[in-house]
Write an enzyme that holds these catalytic residues in place. Sequence first.
Site, PDB file in Angstrom:
ATOM      1  N   ALA A   9       6.345 -11.532  16.456  1.00  0.00           N
ATOM      2  CA  ALA A   9       6.300 -12.690  15.552  1.00  0.00           C
ATOM      3  C   ALA A   9       5.672 -12.419  14.196  1.00  0.00           C
ATOM      4  O   ALA A   9       5.796 -13.242  13.290  1.00  0.00           O
ATOM      5  CB  ALA A   9       5.537 -13.826  16.239  1.00  0.00           C
ATOM      6  N   GLY A  14      10.169 -11.851  12.354  1.00  0.00           N
ATOM      7  CA  GLY A  14       9.333 -12.720  13.192  1.00  0.00           C
ATOM      8  C   GLY A  14       8.690 -13.859  12.429  1.00  0.00           C
ATOM      9  O   GLY A  14       8.670 -14.995  12.904  1.00  0.00           O
ATOM     10  N   ASP A 160      26.267 -11.543  12.035  1.00  0.00           N
ATOM     11  CA  ASP A 160      27.636 -11.101  11.720  1.00  0.00           C
ATOM     12  C   ASP A 160      28.543 -12.302  11.439  1.00  0.00           C
ATOM     13  O   ASP A 160      29.429 -12.248  10.586  1.00  0.00           O
ATOM     14  CB  ASP A 160      28.201 -10.277  12.888  1.00  0.00           C
ATOM     15  CG  ASP A 160      27.346  -9.049  13.174  1.00  0.00           C
ATOM     16  OD1 ASP A 160      26.880  -8.418  12.218  1.00  0.00           O
ATOM     17  OD2 ASP A 160      27.127  -8.739  14.360  1.00  0.00           O
ATOM     18  N   HIS A 187      27.215  -5.137  18.054  1.00  0.00           N
ATOM     19  CA  HIS A 187      26.509  -5.315  16.785  1.00  0.00           C
ATOM     20  C   HIS A 187      26.130  -3.954  16.186  1.00  0.00           C
ATOM     21  O   HIS A 187      24.957  -3.602  16.122  1.00  0.00           O
ATOM     22  CB  HIS A 187      25.278  -6.209  16.965  1.00  0.00           C
ATOM     23  CG  HIS A 187      24.499  -6.377  15.697  1.00  0.00           C
ATOM     24  ND1 HIS A 187      24.992  -7.060  14.601  1.00  0.00           N
ATOM     25  CD2 HIS A 187      23.287  -5.905  15.308  1.00  0.00           C
ATOM     26  CE1 HIS A 187      24.116  -7.008  13.610  1.00  0.00           C
ATOM     27  NE2 HIS A 187      23.068  -6.304  14.010  1.00  0.00           N
TER      28      HIS A 187
HETATM   29  N1  LIG Z   1      20.400  -8.480  15.752  1.00  0.00           N
HETATM   30  C1  LIG Z   1      20.462  -8.423  14.429  1.00  0.00           C
HETATM   31  O1  LIG Z   1      21.445  -8.885  13.819  1.00  0.00           O
HETATM   32  C2  LIG Z   1      19.340  -7.838  13.639  1.00  0.00           C
HETATM   33  C3  LIG Z   1      19.235  -8.114  12.264  1.00  0.00           C
HETATM   34  C4  LIG Z   1      18.172  -7.586  11.543  1.00  0.00           C
HETATM   35  C5  LIG Z   1      17.226  -6.773  12.199  1.00  0.00           C
HETATM   36  N2  LIG Z   1      17.368  -6.526  13.524  1.00  0.00           N
HETATM   37  C6  LIG Z   1      16.371  -5.717  14.252  1.00  0.00           C
HETATM   38  O2  LIG Z   1      15.200  -6.493  14.481  1.00  0.00           O
HETATM   39  C7  LIG Z   1      14.077  -5.630  14.672  1.00  0.00           C
HETATM   40  C8  LIG Z   1      12.881  -6.109  13.852  1.00  0.00           C
HETATM   41  O3  LIG Z   1      13.149  -6.006  12.482  1.00  0.00           O
HETATM   42  P1  LIG Z   1      12.032  -6.416  11.394  1.00  0.00           P
HETATM   43  O4  LIG Z   1      12.641  -6.209  10.075  1.00  0.00           O
HETATM   44  O5  LIG Z   1      11.443  -7.724  11.738  1.00  0.00           O
HETATM   45  O6  LIG Z   1      10.940  -5.270  11.668  1.00  0.00           O
HETATM   46  P2  LIG Z   1       9.369  -5.318  11.312  1.00  0.00           P
HETATM   47  O7  LIG Z   1       8.882  -3.920  11.437  1.00  0.00           O
HETATM   48  O8  LIG Z   1       9.155  -6.033  10.029  1.00  0.00           O
HETATM   49  O9  LIG Z   1       8.749  -6.215  12.475  1.00  0.00           O
HETATM   50  C9  LIG Z   1       8.744  -5.814  13.798  1.00  0.00           C
HETATM   51  C10 LIG Z   1       7.539  -6.417  14.469  1.00  0.00           C
HETATM   52  O10 LIG Z   1       7.555  -5.997  15.846  1.00  0.00           O
HETATM   53  C11 LIG Z   1       6.203  -5.791  16.206  1.00  0.00           C
HETATM   54  N3  LIG Z   1       6.119  -4.990  17.421  1.00  0.00           N
HETATM   55  C12 LIG Z   1       6.253  -3.658  17.571  1.00  0.00           C
HETATM   56  N4  LIG Z   1       6.060  -3.320  18.859  1.00  0.00           N
HETATM   57  C13 LIG Z   1       5.814  -4.471  19.522  1.00  0.00           C
HETATM   58  C14 LIG Z   1       5.533  -4.774  20.875  1.00  0.00           C
HETATM   59  N5  LIG Z   1       5.455  -3.827  21.811  1.00  0.00           N
HETATM   60  N6  LIG Z   1       5.320  -6.060  21.208  1.00  0.00           N
HETATM   61  C15 LIG Z   1       5.388  -7.039  20.273  1.00  0.00           C
HETATM   62  N7  LIG Z   1       5.649  -6.799  18.980  1.00  0.00           N
HETATM   63  C16 LIG Z   1       5.856  -5.532  18.614  1.00  0.00           C
HETATM   64  C17 LIG Z   1       5.580  -5.125  14.997  1.00  0.00           C
HETATM   65  O11 LIG Z   1       4.165  -5.182  15.026  1.00  0.00           O
HETATM   66  C18 LIG Z   1       6.197  -5.935  13.869  1.00  0.00           C
HETATM   67  O12 LIG Z   1       5.390  -7.042  13.525  1.00  0.00           O
HETATM   68  C19 LIG Z   1      14.584  -4.233  14.293  1.00  0.00           C
HETATM   69  O13 LIG Z   1      14.878  -3.514  15.462  1.00  0.00           O
HETATM   70  C20 LIG Z   1      15.852  -4.512  13.522  1.00  0.00           C
HETATM   71  O14 LIG Z   1      16.756  -3.436  13.551  1.00  0.00           O
HETATM   72  C21 LIG Z   1      18.394  -7.048  14.245  1.00  0.00           C
HETATM   73  O1  LIG Z   2      21.398  -3.328   9.654  1.00  0.00           O
HETATM   74  C1  LIG Z   2      20.416  -3.352  10.403  1.00  0.00           C
HETATM   75  O2  LIG Z   2      19.886  -2.323  10.832  1.00  0.00           O
HETATM   76  C2  LIG Z   2      19.803  -4.674  10.763  1.00  0.00           C
HETATM   77  C3  LIG Z   2      20.766  -5.635  11.375  1.00  0.00           C
HETATM   78  O3  LIG Z   2      21.358  -5.131  12.524  1.00  0.00           O
HETATM   79  C4  LIG Z   2      21.788  -6.148  10.402  1.00  0.00           C
HETATM   80  O4  LIG Z   2      22.950  -6.250  10.760  1.00  0.00           O
HETATM   81  O5  LIG Z   2      21.396  -6.522   9.272  1.00  0.00           O
END
Ligand SMILES: NC(=O)c1ccc[n+]([C@@H]2O[C@H](COP(=O)([O-])OP(=O)(O)OC[C@H]3O[C@@H](n4cnc5c(N)ncnc54)[C@H](O)[C@@H]3O)[C@@H](O)[C@H]2O)c1
Ligand SMILES: O=C(O)C[C@H](O)C(=O)O
Length: 340
Positions: A9, A14, A160, A187
């Site tokens: 979060a 988050g 997406d 994805h």
């Molecule tokens: N599904 C999608 O479409 C999509 C889109 C964007 C990003 N993502 C993915 O979402 C994830 C997070 O991205 P972000 O930009 O927020 O990254 P970020 O690094 O800004 O935040 C990740 C958070 O996870 C926390 N974290 C790490 N290990 C943890 C644990 N064991 N327990 C709880 N929290 C933990 C970190 O402390 C951090 O606050 C990435 O894997 C990214 O690729 C997915």
């Molecule tokens: O591109 C990434 O790694 C983050 C996420 O899956 C996205 O589609 O933006």
Amino acid sequence: MVKAVVLGAAGGIGQPLSLLLKLNEVVTELALYDIVNSPGVAADLSHINTPAKVTGYLPPPKDGSKNAPNDGLKNALTNAHLVVIPAGVPRKPGMTRDDLFKINAGIVRDLATGIAQYSPDAYVLVISNPVNSTVPIIAEVLKKHGVFNPKRVFGVTTLDIVRASTFTSSVSGADPRKVRVPVVGGHSGVTIIPLLSQISPPHSYTQDEIELLTQRIQFGGDEVVKAKDGAGSATLSMAQAGARFASSILNATVKGESGIIEPSYVCLDADSVGGKQVKNAVNELDYFSSNIELGKNGVEKIHPLGNISEYEKNLLEAAIPELKANISKGISFVADGSKL
Ligand SMILES: NC(=O)c1ccc[n+]([C@@H]2O[C@H](COP(=O)([O-])OP(=O)(O)OC[C@H]3O[C@@H](n4cnc5c(N)ncnc54)[C@H](O)[C@@H]3O)[C@@H](O)[C@H]2O)c1
Ligand SMILES: O=C(O)C[C@H](O)C(=O)O
């Protein structure tokens, strides 16, 4: 009581996602868990005058020196209705989502173990990449604990769908809020399959436009990774997309609204809701994103792909080997691991 939990979060996704969930008036309790900063984020959000009571949790300190709550994950997850997981590292330029597996697979597995123990009946929304593999990891952990319900675990592919509405509208001139494009498959890159032939309201694109739009939707994530230049990937658009999907789940499962359809990456083993039919159409893959009709118990129906163009059939064929490999990688990670 409707408790929503965000695991990860304090991160780039988050924080704004937690903000949007705090604004969702169906949520009466919002629990924020992260390995850092979650109490601060919770204190900040708790001043917003909406019903949700906000609490922040950390894991116990490694050196045992502080008098912190012993089991933050347990306290966060207990009595959860909905658990959203954006925990884990994001991409840097030049990386694929699969490159994140090494770090994120273990994070997601450990969080899934907590879900199995403390909130086995929750709806679980997985954002952490690589989604094609992290969803099977969560499912396998829940299976090992005997609590997997394929109607309750969702890979969030809503970004997406959001991108598809935005990008197609920029060409057609339509109102992006009203445009819906089913995006199926998975994805990551070529596994993202926009079905432009099924766009609503209907619009005829030229073949050149179809190819350009398909490429842009498939690699939209890379645009953001490149523009952020080492500072991460999509966070704000993802938070909005995640909150939209969470809201759909809450509207279906809490408010009992029917007819809500959102694509999502789910396990196709739920034959009673149409999983088998989709599985047959995608070369027996165990997981796939298709149009999902939501109901009071989660997945109400996995809709078939419907009529797709020759071009889209080729996209599907190109996606299947990568999806198969990503799914097997997630399943093997849990099967080979000992820490459950
Ligand atoms: N599904 C999608 O479409 C999509 C889109 C964007 C990003 N993502 C993915 O979402 C994830 C997070 O991205 P972000 O930009 O927020 O990254 P970020 O690094 O800004 O935040 C990740 C958070 O996870 C926390 N974290 C790490 N290990 C943890 C644990 N064991 N327990 C709880 N929290 C933990 C970190 O402390 C951090 O606050 C990435 O894997 C990214 O690729 C997915
Ligand atoms: O591109 C990434 O790694 C983050 C996420 O899956 C996205 O589609 O933006």
